[in-house]
Design a protein around this motif. Sequence first.
Motif, short mmCIF file in Angstrom:
data_model
loop_
_atom_site.label_atom_id
_atom_site.label_comp_id
_atom_site.label_asym_id
_atom_site.label_seq_id
_atom_site.Cartn_x
_atom_site.Cartn_y
_atom_site.Cartn_z
N SER A 87 0.84 -1.19 0.00
CA SER A 87 0.00 0.00 0.00
C SER A 87 0.88 1.25 0.00
CB SER A 87 -0.90 0.01 1.23
OG SER A 87 -0.11 0.12 2.42
N THR A 89 0.85 3.52 2.22
CA THR A 89 1.35 3.68 3.59
C THR A 89 2.58 2.83 3.83
OG1 THR A 89 -0.89 4.12 4.40
CG2 THR A 89 0.75 3.44 6.03
N GLU A 90 2.57 1.58 3.33
CA GLU A 90 3.69 0.68 3.52
C GLU A 90 4.93 1.16 2.77
OE1 GLU A 90 5.82 -2.72 4.87
OE2 GLU A 90 4.07 -1.62 5.57
N ARG A 93 6.34 4.08 4.68
CA ARG A 93 6.95 3.64 5.95
C ARG A 93 8.34 3.07 5.69
NH1 ARG A 93 8.10 -0.76 8.72
NH2 ARG A 93 7.36 -2.15 7.06
N SER A 105 5.10 13.40 1.99
CA SER A 105 5.17 12.03 2.53
C SER A 105 5.26 12.05 4.05
CB SER A 105 6.36 11.27 1.92
OG SER A 105 7.60 11.78 2.40
N TYR A 108 1.71 12.81 5.31
CA TYR A 108 0.85 11.63 5.15
C TYR A 108 1.18 10.58 6.20
CZ TYR A 108 -1.48 7.68 2.87
OH TYR A 108 -2.29 6.59 2.60
N HIS A 109 2.47 10.40 6.46
CA HIS A 109 2.92 9.41 7.44
C HIS A 109 2.43 9.77 8.84
CE1 HIS A 109 5.34 6.15 8.97
NE2 HIS A 109 5.98 6.96 9.79
N GLY A 111 -0.36 11.22 9.41
CA GLY A 111 -1.81 11.19 9.43
C GLY A 111 -2.45 12.54 9.21
#
Length: 326
Positions: A87, A89-90, A93, A105, A108-109, A111
């Motif tokens: 995803s 998110t992955e 990360r 980024s 987004y990380h 939230g």
Amino acid sequence: MPQPRKNQISLIDTPYYHCVSRCVRRSFLCGEDSFTGQSFEHRRAWVEKRLLFLASVFAIDICAYAVMSNHTHVVLCVDKDSADSWSMTEVIRRWHQLYQGTLLSQQYHKGEPLSDAELVTLEQTVTIYRQRLHDISWLMRNLNEHIAREANKEDDCTGRFWEGRFKSQALLDESALVACMAYVDLNPIRANMDSTPETSKHTSIQRRIHALIKGEQPRTLMRFIGNHKKDMPNGIAYSLIDYCELIESTGKCIRQDKAGHIKPQHSSILNSLGLNAEQWLTLTTEFEQHFYTAVGNEHMLQQFKQHTKHQRIRGMAKARALLQHA
């Protein structure tokens, strides 16, 4: 003349690659400098630790590795399908474990909400990150840059630490893969640094043997999954016990101070690969001498040549001689 990286990596042909990085300085990457008496042995642990960490971040598995005094060997397997399944998110990360990323980024990380336009921009960035996270060049770049910075800091100097670009060999079939893994695992024995695989520090074979004693397999290395069968999971299609026994008997053949030969009960892998003991010993002691950009049987080499647009591939004659039954 060095080949462009696009002419050395072809995931259409194989996900497996043998990479070698050599140190440019006389003072060695690791080990002890006989001229000054200074020991750099601790740097071998730096390389091993960083390599295993990168395997947990990238969609690239480690099949074998050996950290020598002035160079490193690593056999890698690119898992592009795994990277494609991650995803957003992955991907972010994982990328943030290596680099800061962008402002978007990072937001987004954490939230934090993003606008539609910002999400479109971030998706484009994540596409680039995803590609890099299954790119051998990016893994080797991160590994070598990290070690170079640490060594320069310790030596209180600046400048080039590695010889240049890492050398890459495509391993086109199982014979090439297993022979190359054995070649890498037996590097310290050929160099008279160690006498047995289980005492060869900072190698994949030592890590595998120590785990095998406990009835386990190392989580940080690509697994041996047993002999060929239907619906096989990702892994090396042979028994780990058979492989370790084969490496042990091969090591005894290589060491002149040890009497040894490859016993019939230890050659089940060779039978599966279609290799005899003489071919196997040549491959595991002279692998880099006979093959260059790619390694495999003649048919696989011809396909690789077409896909990478090479005018010629060196090693065709040796492929016929050493991998003729593969």
